[in-house]
Design a protein around this motif. Structure first.
Motif, short mmCIF file in Angstrom:
data_model
loop_
_atom_site.label_atom_id
_atom_site.label_comp_id
_atom_site.label_asym_id
_atom_site.label_seq_id
_atom_site.Cartn_x
_atom_site.Cartn_y
_atom_site.Cartn_z
N ASP A 1 0.85 -1.19 0.00
CA ASP A 1 0.00 0.00 0.00
C ASP A 1 0.89 1.23 0.00
O ASP A 1 2.02 1.20 0.52
N PRO B 1 1.59 4.92 4.47
CA PRO B 1 2.23 4.31 5.64
C PRO B 1 1.34 4.30 6.88
O PRO B 1 1.46 3.41 7.72
N LEU C 1 -0.74 1.18 6.78
CA LEU C 1 0.06 -0.02 7.05
C LEU C 1 0.46 -0.11 8.53
O LEU C 1 0.57 -1.21 9.07
N CYS D 1 5.52 -0.66 1.89
CA CYS D 1 4.95 0.65 1.62
C CYS D 1 5.56 1.20 0.33
O CYS D 1 6.79 1.34 0.21
#
Length: 210
Positions: free
Chosen positions: A70, A73, A76, A94
């Protein structure tokens, strides 16, 4: 140009996706559950995995490794908090899905839900095909156009409006043709109805060459 996904707080994203007018989060979790239960992959790659919606359905007795990509950040970090000690190897990355490293022939399932609309998808599809093992499955969820509702449904979470500048519908026939060109044959397709007169188009492709 800044990626608008980096400007949307986690709370706004979750609030928007869970709102009654949108109602997409539980559907997306179910679609990932159905994919892992049907395909029974040893290794999974989730593109645009956000905060890990649906990963609770991964069966560690079947799946030993899950990689999640993804660009945000913050999302995540929340994913790691939700799954601090998973019973499978969790590889969180990331970065931009167009650019981040994806191992060749490493995955039995690649799942890409509501991500192709926001990126240069003709560049991404060959990368995802290369990441699959022979016999592996590419699972794609697209948002279908609605005659009555805009692409980004208006909710109280106004930061989501920033996505309107980058959202582009993906023509299903173009996706099928692009996948076929990468050795991926269409195995299944169905439509999922959503609130606000919207729907998803769900595809599964099998890698049979390349």
């Amino acid at each position: 140009m800044s990626n608008p996904w980096l400007e949307i707080p986690e709370a706004d994203y979750l609030g928007h996706m869970n709102s009654p007018a949108v109602g997409q989060r539980p559907v997306l979790a179910r679609l990932l559950r159905e994919a892992v239960e049907t395909i029974r992959p040893g290794a999974v790659l989730v593109i645009g995995g956000s905060t890990g919606n649906g990963l609770e359905h991964v069966n560690p007795a079947v799946t030993s490794r899950v990689a999640v990509v993804d660009v945000n950040p913050e999302y995540l970090r929340r994913l790691r908090e939700r799954f601090p000690h998973p019973s499978f190897e969790l590889d969180v990355r990331c970065g931009d899905a167009i650019e981040i490293e994806l191992e060749r022939g490493a995955y039995d399932l690649v799942h890409a839900a509501l991500i192709l609309e926001y990126i240069d998808w003709p560049v991404l599809v060959p990368r995802l095909a290369r990441a699959l093992r022979l016999g592996g499955v590419l699972s794609v969820v697209l948002q279908a156009p609605s005659a009555s509702t805009p692409a980004v449904t208006p909710t109280a979470f106004t930061s989501l409006r920033k996505l309107e500048s980058v959202f582009r519908f993906v023509e299903p026939s173009a996706l099928v043709d692009a996948a076929r060109g990468q050795g991926l044959s269409l195995n299944a397709r169905h439509t999922e109805a959503l609130p606000a007169a919207k729907s998803f188009e769900v595809f599964r492709f099998i890698k049979d060459s390349g």
